[in-house]
Design a protein around this motif. Structure first.
Motif, PDB file in Angstrom:
ATOM      1  N   ASP A   1      36.704  35.951  21.618  1.00 22.00           N
ATOM      2  CA  ASP A   1      36.650  36.993  20.906  1.00 22.00           C
ATOM      3  C   ASP A   1      36.595  36.598  19.358  1.00 22.00           C
ATOM      4  OD1 ASP A   1      37.105  39.094  22.605  1.00 22.00           O
ATOM      5  OD2 ASP A   1      39.181  38.574  22.852  1.00 22.00           O
TER       6      ASP A   1
ATOM      7  N   VAL B   1      42.943  42.776  19.943  1.00 17.01           N
ATOM      8  CA  VAL B   1      41.786  43.442  19.741  1.00 17.01           C
ATOM      9  C   VAL B   1      41.567  44.962  20.461  1.00 17.01           C
ATOM     10  CG1 VAL B   1      40.523  41.196  19.454  1.00 17.01           C
ATOM     11  CG2 VAL B   1      40.680  42.118  21.750  1.00 17.01           C
TER      12      VAL B   1
ATOM     13  N   LEU C   1      33.565  46.003  19.710  1.00 18.54           N
ATOM     14  CA  LEU C   1      34.892  45.537  19.123  1.00 18.54           C
ATOM     15  C   LEU C   1      35.040  46.463  18.215  1.00 18.54           C
ATOM     16  CD1 LEU C   1      36.962  43.540  19.506  1.00 18.54           C
ATOM     17  CD2 LEU C   1      36.080  42.115  17.462  1.00 18.54           C
TER      18      LEU C   1
ATOM     19  N   GLU D   1      38.758  47.449  21.883  1.00 17.49           N
ATOM     20  CA  GLU D   1      37.463  47.573  22.231  1.00 17.49           C
ATOM     21  C   GLU D   1      37.101  49.070  22.695  1.00 17.49           C
ATOM     22  OE1 GLU D   1      36.438  43.495  24.567  1.00 17.49           O
ATOM     23  OE2 GLU D   1      37.644  44.898  25.578  1.00 17.49           O
TER      24      GLU D   1
ATOM     25  N   HIS E   1      40.989  45.279  15.115  1.00 17.83           N
ATOM     26  CA  HIS E   1      41.779  44.046  15.433  1.00 17.83           C
ATOM     27  C   HIS E   1      43.193  44.170  14.751  1.00 17.83           C
ATOM     28  CE1 HIS E   1      43.255  39.993  14.944  1.00 17.83           C
ATOM     29  NE2 HIS E   1      43.109  40.114  13.572  1.00 17.83           N
TER      30      HIS E   1
END
Length: 163
Positions: free
Chosen positions: A17, A68, A75, A70, A78
């Motif tokens: 990632d 993270v 993405l 998604e 964060h």
């Protein structure tokens, strides 16, 4: 227009990632801070602070949550938080500009708090000129606890008590 919350999956970040997280941070920093600091300064900061090796070194650190968020195709966000003296220190919470105002930030914040059930509060620092960020944190129940100046920027300290 009603904005529906995004269908988000939040998980621990893995090594694979890191490039996407670095890109997300650069994109979000430019979107937020170019007007405050200038594009060249933002690029220099993101090159140093969000370099692949710097981010990779933060994975799996004891007392730290590196998450993270998604959506089905990207993405979306964060978050990075650390346990310090009974409190959660929120080091980063960033949502991709195209995913903002869809509940991703609130979900990330809740997931980070869930990782540290013994925390009595969450503390953070945000650039006072970051109107979107300050507004988000105020709406999430944070209050200002002080100000400082760092490299010419006014930094607002904020805190939220947890039940």
């Amino acid at each position: 227009m009603t904005v529906r919350p995004a269908a988000v999956r939040i998980r621990d970040a893995v090594q694979e990632d890191i490039p996407a997280v670095s890109r997300l941070l650069a994109e979000t920093w430019h979107d937020t801070y170019d007007v405050l600091l200038g594009a060249a300064r933002v690029a220099e900061i993101t090159r140093r602070w969000h370099a692949l090796d710097v981010l990779a070194a933060q994975l799996g650190v004891r007392g730290t949550a590196f998450l993270v968020a998604e959506t089905e195709d990207t993405l979306a966000g964060h978050g990075l938080a650390m346990w310090r003296d009974g409190h959660l220190h929120l080091a980063r919470l960033y949502v991709a500009p195209k995913c903002q105002r869809r509940g991703v930030g609130r979900q990330l914040l809740a997931a980070l708090a869930d990782r540290f059930p013994g925390a009595t509060g969450i503390r953070l620092e945000v650039e006072k000129g970051n109107v979107k960020g300050v507004g988000f944190y105020r709406q999430a129940g944070f209050t200002a606890t002080g100000e400082s100046v760092d490299d010419g920027a006014v930094i607002l300290a904020m805190e939220k008590r947890l039940a």
